[in-house]
Design an enzyme around this catalytic site. Structure first.
Site, PDB file in Angstrom:
ATOM      1  N   SER A   8       6.488   4.191   7.391  1.00 41.97           N
ATOM      2  CA  SER A   8       7.498   3.648   6.128  1.00 41.97           C
ATOM      3  C   SER A   8       8.510   4.902   6.240  1.00 41.97           C
ATOM      4  O   SER A   8       8.624   5.448   5.038  1.00 41.97           O
ATOM      5  CB  SER A   8       6.497   3.615   5.178  1.00 41.97           C
ATOM      6  OG  SER A   8       5.673   2.440   5.327  1.00 41.97           O
ATOM      7  N   ARG A  23      15.323   9.352  10.253  1.00 43.10           N
ATOM      8  CA  ARG A  23      15.260  10.729   9.116  1.00 43.10           C
ATOM      9  C   ARG A  23      13.779  10.520   8.778  1.00 43.10           C
ATOM     10  O   ARG A  23      13.428   9.296   8.368  1.00 43.10           O
ATOM     11  CB  ARG A  23      16.122  11.019   8.223  1.00 43.10           C
ATOM     12  CG  ARG A  23      16.284  10.081   7.192  1.00 43.10           C
ATOM     13  CD  ARG A  23      17.288  10.552   6.140  1.00 43.10           C
ATOM     14  NE  ARG A  23      17.391   9.388   5.106  1.00 43.10           N
ATOM     15  CZ  ARG A  23      18.164   8.224   5.469  1.00 43.10           C
ATOM     16  NH1 ARG A  23      19.048   8.168   6.436  1.00 43.10           N
ATOM     17  NH2 ARG A  23      18.173   7.152   4.577  1.00 43.10           N
ATOM     18  N   ASP A  71       6.670  -0.469   5.420  1.00 42.38           N
ATOM     19  CA  ASP A  71       5.609  -1.021   4.096  1.00 42.38           C
ATOM     20  C   ASP A  71       6.168  -2.045   3.517  1.00 42.38           C
ATOM     21  O   ASP A  71       5.480  -3.059   2.971  1.00 42.38           O
ATOM     22  CB  ASP A  71       5.282  -0.104   3.408  1.00 42.38           C
ATOM     23  CG  ASP A  71       6.298   0.932   2.782  1.00 42.38           C
ATOM     24  OD1 ASP A  71       7.369   0.903   2.986  1.00 42.38           O
ATOM     25  OD2 ASP A  71       5.829   1.895   1.976  1.00 42.38           O
TER      26      ASP A  71
HETATM   27  C1  BGC Z   1      11.184   5.440   3.107  1.00 41.55           C
HETATM   28  C2  BGC Z   1      11.097   3.776   3.123  1.00 41.55           C
HETATM   29  C3  BGC Z   1       9.714   3.356   2.609  1.00 41.55           C
HETATM   30  C4  BGC Z   1       9.740   3.870   1.125  1.00 41.55           C
HETATM   31  C5  BGC Z   1       8.406   3.501   0.515  1.00 41.55           C
HETATM   32  C6  BGC Z   1      10.983   5.814   1.572  1.00 41.55           C
HETATM   33  O1  BGC Z   1      10.950   7.204   1.292  1.00 41.55           O
HETATM   34  O2  BGC Z   1      12.326   5.738   3.432  1.00 41.55           O
HETATM   35  O3  BGC Z   1      11.064   3.399   4.827  1.00 41.55           O
HETATM   36  O4  BGC Z   1       9.777   2.005   2.468  1.00 41.55           O
HETATM   37  O5  BGC Z   1       9.848   5.281   1.075  1.00 41.55           O
HETATM   38  O6  BGC Z   1       7.164   3.793   0.881  1.00 41.55           O
END
Ligand code: BGC
Length: 494
Positions: free
Chosen positions: A152, A167, A205
């Site tokens: 995620s 990133r 996620d």
């Molecule tokens: C991430 C996402 C993720 C979200 C929730 C963010 O910091 O960049 O990819 O879906 O957090 O977990």
């Protein structure tokens, strides 16, 4: 201490996010999201996920799923029964801090592979042993697991099972992984341990949440949007393929075009990084400047659980340090104790779960809140007035986060034209804020109603439901789709 309450009210007003600002946010979100569909490297990443259909509840099979995205690493196996139900077996382990922020990607991925090994030995030893007896035997397919990898963080996907890390977010920072294919990194760690596992799908996620909701509560039209309001925040939704014009310029991208749709991972945590419309208080600015990724994830820094506690801590500390206010300072009339080792004095020293506890306590003398303030910050003997001041700030910070959360939701709904159809629009959500912060969804709905192209009628058409286990069931569902798609399989084997 009326001055204390006045000051709390004054700060709270800085967190107000009125309807006209919500509307400006929505208009700008629509602009930035269109830009993200047309080009790469934009603020709002709008990542094509190569998932081209949502499940309908009839999917079947046994799949593995792992989840990296917060403080815990989760391994699970999911048996999909094909009748909207499933069984899930899982294990969870805290990721050592040094692996999250200072080690190498090799250390991290080997750690993950070792957890998969331990899980297989405990829960699926028969497959494991059978595989060890015939290592490297390509015909021994029945003992191989297809695995959905819920990762995620922002990733540039090139197929359903490959993607390079753009990133890190949420406190992770392992520089040598940036720019590398995270599926390949996990697969090589798995192969190093000779595990019977093929990384079949890379899953955000939010995409998992969307898929899990669609599997467990299939309506006439399937789920349209999955969103997380937890440690981080983000959303994924079903987009028309012809609107994702940047796909044509992405070399090596391979996908099925038969449904005419693809799930887009918006990565809305980085909406409006240049702050053209997002509200900013002095506490937001200081939090960002002192973070390990200043200038990015600016929306997330105002909305998600990783940050709300820190915003509150900074506001409380400012009041505490103001001699005229006497907050958390003993006096003739107050025996309050705020010890030197209180989290109040430490960056990230206040966990966002405190906000939910404080907001939930509506009792006259706030006994539960007082216990929570001691448990979280070691602050004792708080007066009722001090509690009230804290409550005013908590309410303001939490409500702003919820109203901001309505911005991407409203924008995506308007952009899709879904509110103009007869059907209900189904939205699956997950994360500690929607689950535990009192009335978080109520404030979202209130803000949705104030947006001109949503209004009361549009808001009523939106069905928001908690969708648990996106990173388990959702990832398993995507692994299933990926493992069935022979064209993708052969493309990834080349
Ligand atoms: C991430 C996402 C993720 C979200 C929730 C963010 O910091 O960049 O990819 O879906 O957090 O977990």
């Amino acid at each position: 201490m009326p001055a204390l309450l006045d000051e709390a009210e004054r700060i709270a007003r800085e967190f107000e996010y009125p309807a006209d600002q919500v509307q400006r946010g929505v208009d700008e979100y629509i602009n930035q999201s269109n830009e993200g569909l047309a080009k790469e490297n934009t603020t709002l990443s709008q990542i094509p996920t190569f998932v081209t259909a949502v499940p309908n509840g009839t999917e079947k099979g046994l799949y593995l799923a792992v989840d990296l995205g917060g403080t815990n690493f989760r391994v699970c196996s999911v048996q999909l029964h094909g009748d909207t139900t499933f069984n899930l077996t899982q294990s969870k382990i805290m990721i050592p801090r040094e692996l999250m922020a200072s080690g190498t990607s090799k250390d991290l991925f080997l750690f993950l592979a070792r957890q998969i090994e331990a899980f297989l030995r405990i829960h699926h030893n028969e497959h494991f042993e059978a595989h060890l007896r015939r290592p490297g035997d390509a015909t021994n397919k029945e003992n191989m697991f297809d695995l959905g990898f819920t990762f995620s963080f922002p990733v540039r996907q090139l197929g359903i099972n490959s993607g390079t890390l753009i990133r890190w977010t949420k406190g992770f920072n392992i520089p040598d992984a940036v720019g590398h294919d995270v599926c390949a990194l996990l697969q090589s760690a798995i192969d190093e341990l000779y595990l019977p596992v093929r990384v079949a799908a890379l899953v955000n996620d939010t995409v998992g949440t969307l898929m899990a909701r669609s599997y467990t509560s299939p309506g006439e039209t399937g789920t349209f949007l999955g969103a997380i309001f937890g440690t981080g925040t983000n959303g994924a939704y079903v987009e028309k393929l012809d609107k994702i014009t940047k796909l044509q310029t992405m070399e090596g991208a391979h996908y099925d075009t038969s449904t005419g749709e693809m799930v887009i991972n918006a990565e809305w945590g980085s909406f409006d990084n240049h702050l053209s419309v997002l509200p900013s208080t002095v506490f937001d600015r200081e939090l960002d400047a002192d973070s390990n990724n200043p200038g990015v994830q600016m929306f997330e820094k105002r909305v998600s659980g990783m940050f709300l506690g820190e915003i509150l801590r900074r506001a409380l500390l400012a009041m505490h340090q103001d001699p005229a206010l006497g907050l958390f300072k003993p006096s003739k009339t107050s025996k309050v104790i705020c010890p030197e080792n209180s989290g109040l004095y430490r960056q990230w020293g206040l966990d966002t779960s405190l906000l939910s506890l404080v907001e939930a306590d509506k009792s006259p003398h706030m006994a539960e809140m007082k216990t929570a303030m001691y448990d979280h910050l070691k602050i004792e003997n708080l007066s009722d007035v001090e509690c009230k001041a804290v409550k005013i700030l908590v309410h303001a910070i939490g409500k702003r986060a919820a109203r901001l959360s309505a911005v991407p939701l409203a924008a995506i709904l308007i952009h899709s034209g879904k509110l103009q159809t007869e059907n209900m629009v189904d939205v699956g959500v997950d994360g500690s804020l929607v689950e535990f912060y009192p009335n978080f969804d109520g404030y979202i709905r209130e803000a949705l109603r104030s947006v001109s192209k949503v209004g009361e009628a549009g808001e009523k058409k939106v069905r928001i439901g908690i969708s648990k286990d996106g990173s388990g069931v959702g990832a398993a569902l995507i692994a299933l789709v990926a493992s069935k798609d022979e064209t993708l399989k052969s493309a990834s084997e080349k």
